[in-house]
Scaffold this motif. Structure first.
Motif, mmCIF file in Angstrom:
data_model
loop_
_atom_site.group_PDB
_atom_site.id
_atom_site.type_symbol
_atom_site.label_atom_id
_atom_site.label_comp_id
_atom_site.label_asym_id
_atom_site.label_seq_id
_atom_site.Cartn_x
_atom_site.Cartn_y
_atom_site.Cartn_z
ATOM 1 N N GLY A 65 0.518 -1.190 0.161
ATOM 2 C CA GLY A 65 0.467 -0.018 -0.055
ATOM 3 C C GLY A 65 0.490 1.137 0.449
ATOM 4 O O GLY A 65 0.079 2.132 -0.700
ATOM 5 N N ASP A 66 2.642 0.930 0.366
ATOM 6 C CA ASP A 66 2.982 2.255 0.145
ATOM 7 C C ASP A 66 3.023 2.896 -1.099
ATOM 8 O O ASP A 66 2.893 2.177 -2.049
ATOM 9 N N ARG A 67 2.906 4.301 -1.336
ATOM 10 C CA ARG A 67 3.095 5.117 -2.207
ATOM 11 C C ARG A 67 4.691 5.022 -2.903
ATOM 12 O O ARG A 67 5.283 6.216 -2.136
ATOM 13 N N VAL A 68 5.172 4.406 -3.708
ATOM 14 C CA VAL A 68 6.517 4.991 -4.385
ATOM 15 C C VAL A 68 6.968 5.533 -4.973
ATOM 16 O O VAL A 68 6.028 5.496 -6.609
ATOM 17 N N THR A 69 7.537 6.509 -5.721
ATOM 18 C CA THR A 69 8.579 7.093 -6.483
ATOM 19 C C THR A 69 9.541 7.400 -6.828
ATOM 20 O O THR A 69 10.904 6.974 -5.788
ATOM 21 N N VAL A 70 9.736 6.453 -8.285
ATOM 22 C CA VAL A 70 11.056 5.863 -9.036
ATOM 23 C C VAL A 70 11.576 6.776 -10.094
ATOM 24 O O VAL A 70 10.728 7.497 -10.615
ATOM 25 N N ILE A 71 12.808 6.916 -10.106
ATOM 26 C CA ILE A 71 13.667 7.678 -11.280
ATOM 27 C C ILE A 71 14.154 6.709 -11.251
ATOM 28 O O ILE A 71 14.840 6.208 -10.830
ATOM 29 N N GLY A 72 14.507 6.548 -13.446
ATOM 30 C CA GLY A 72 15.561 6.012 -14.162
ATOM 31 C C GLY A 72 15.210 5.640 -14.881
ATOM 32 O O GLY A 72 14.830 6.477 -16.436
ATOM 33 N N LYS A 73 16.116 5.380 -15.816
ATOM 34 C CA LYS A 73 15.894 5.198 -17.422
ATOM 35 C C LYS A 73 15.174 4.451 -17.723
ATOM 36 O O LYS A 73 14.573 3.158 -16.939
ATOM 37 N N ASP A 74 14.025 4.219 -19.171
ATOM 38 C CA ASP A 74 13.220 3.074 -19.139
ATOM 39 C C ASP A 74 12.885 1.958 -19.132
ATOM 40 O O ASP A 74 12.189 1.464 -18.780
ATOM 41 N N SER A 75 14.478 0.986 -19.402
ATOM 42 C CA SER A 75 14.025 -0.295 -18.469
ATOM 43 C C SER A 75 15.159 0.016 -16.967
ATOM 44 O O SER A 75 14.239 -1.678 -16.941
ATOM 45 N N ALA A 76 14.862 0.385 -16.496
ATOM 46 C CA ALA A 76 15.101 0.297 -14.624
ATOM 47 C C ALA A 76 13.821 0.291 -14.700
ATOM 48 O O ALA A 76 13.168 -0.012 -13.756
ATOM 49 N N LEU A 77 12.903 1.384 -15.401
ATOM 50 C CA LEU A 77 11.225 1.668 -14.945
ATOM 51 C C LEU A 77 10.504 0.327 -14.879
ATOM 52 O O LEU A 77 9.128 0.170 -13.937
ATOM 53 N N GLU A 78 11.394 0.539 -15.982
ATOM 54 C CA GLU A 78 9.745 -1.330 -16.529
ATOM 55 C C GLU A 78 9.953 -2.624 -15.249
ATOM 56 O O GLU A 78 9.202 -2.997 -14.388
ATOM 57 N N GLU A 79 11.234 -2.779 -14.701
ATOM 58 C CA GLU A 79 11.627 -3.476 -13.585
ATOM 59 C C GLU A 79 11.277 -2.812 -12.134
ATOM 60 O O GLU A 79 10.394 -4.101 -11.584
ATOM 61 N N PHE A 80 11.097 -1.350 -12.384
ATOM 62 C CA PHE A 80 10.090 -1.782 -10.926
ATOM 63 C C PHE A 80 9.010 -1.434 -10.932
ATOM 64 O O PHE A 80 8.225 -1.947 -9.974
ATOM 65 N N ARG A 81 8.162 -1.414 -12.420
ATOM 66 C CA ARG A 81 6.564 -2.151 -12.944
ATOM 67 C C ARG A 81 6.465 -3.184 -11.931
ATOM 68 O O ARG A 81 5.322 -3.435 -11.567
ATOM 69 N N LYS A 82 7.632 -3.874 -12.783
ATOM 70 C CA LYS A 82 7.079 -5.630 -12.045
ATOM 71 C C LYS A 82 7.693 -5.666 -10.971
ATOM 72 O O LYS A 82 6.383 -6.292 -10.389
ATOM 73 N N LEU A 83 8.319 -5.204 -9.929
ATOM 74 C CA LEU A 83 8.966 -5.422 -8.998
ATOM 75 C C LEU A 83 7.783 -4.886 -7.400
ATOM 76 O O LEU A 83 7.314 -5.734 -6.691
#
Length: 85
Positions: A65-83
């Motif tokens: 339920g925590d809302r997180v904000t991340v920054i990164g290259k497109d490939s990293a953002l896709e990994e964050f989404r999956k995680l």
């Protein structure tokens, strides 16, 4: 007298993007940031939990339920989404 400020553009600046997402992955619940295998080309910037907003560090734990904000290259953002899903 010369200025100490470097006005030349940096060569290391590349395109980064960011997004916010609510954590839904039960594997992450109550894990410390330092124990989560985040992508190398991205960073966790902010955690929002109920009425709190804070900058996480290694000893910060994440909750469902925590809302997180991340920054990164497109490939990293896709990994964050999956995680976080």
């Amino acid at each position: 007298m010369t200025s100490a400020i470097n006005t030349k553009p940096s060569l290391w600046i590349t395109a980064f993007d960011f997004f916010s997402k609510r954590i839904r992955n039960k594997w992450i619940d109550r894990k410390y940031v330092k124990d989560i295998p985040f992508p190398l080309l991205g960073s966790l910037l902010v955690v929002r939990r109920e009425n709190e907003v804070f900058i996480p560090h290694g000893d910060t734990y994440l909750l469902l339920g925590d809302r997180v904000t991340v920054i990164g290259k497109d490939s990293a953002l896709e990994e964050f989404r999956k995680l976080f899903e």
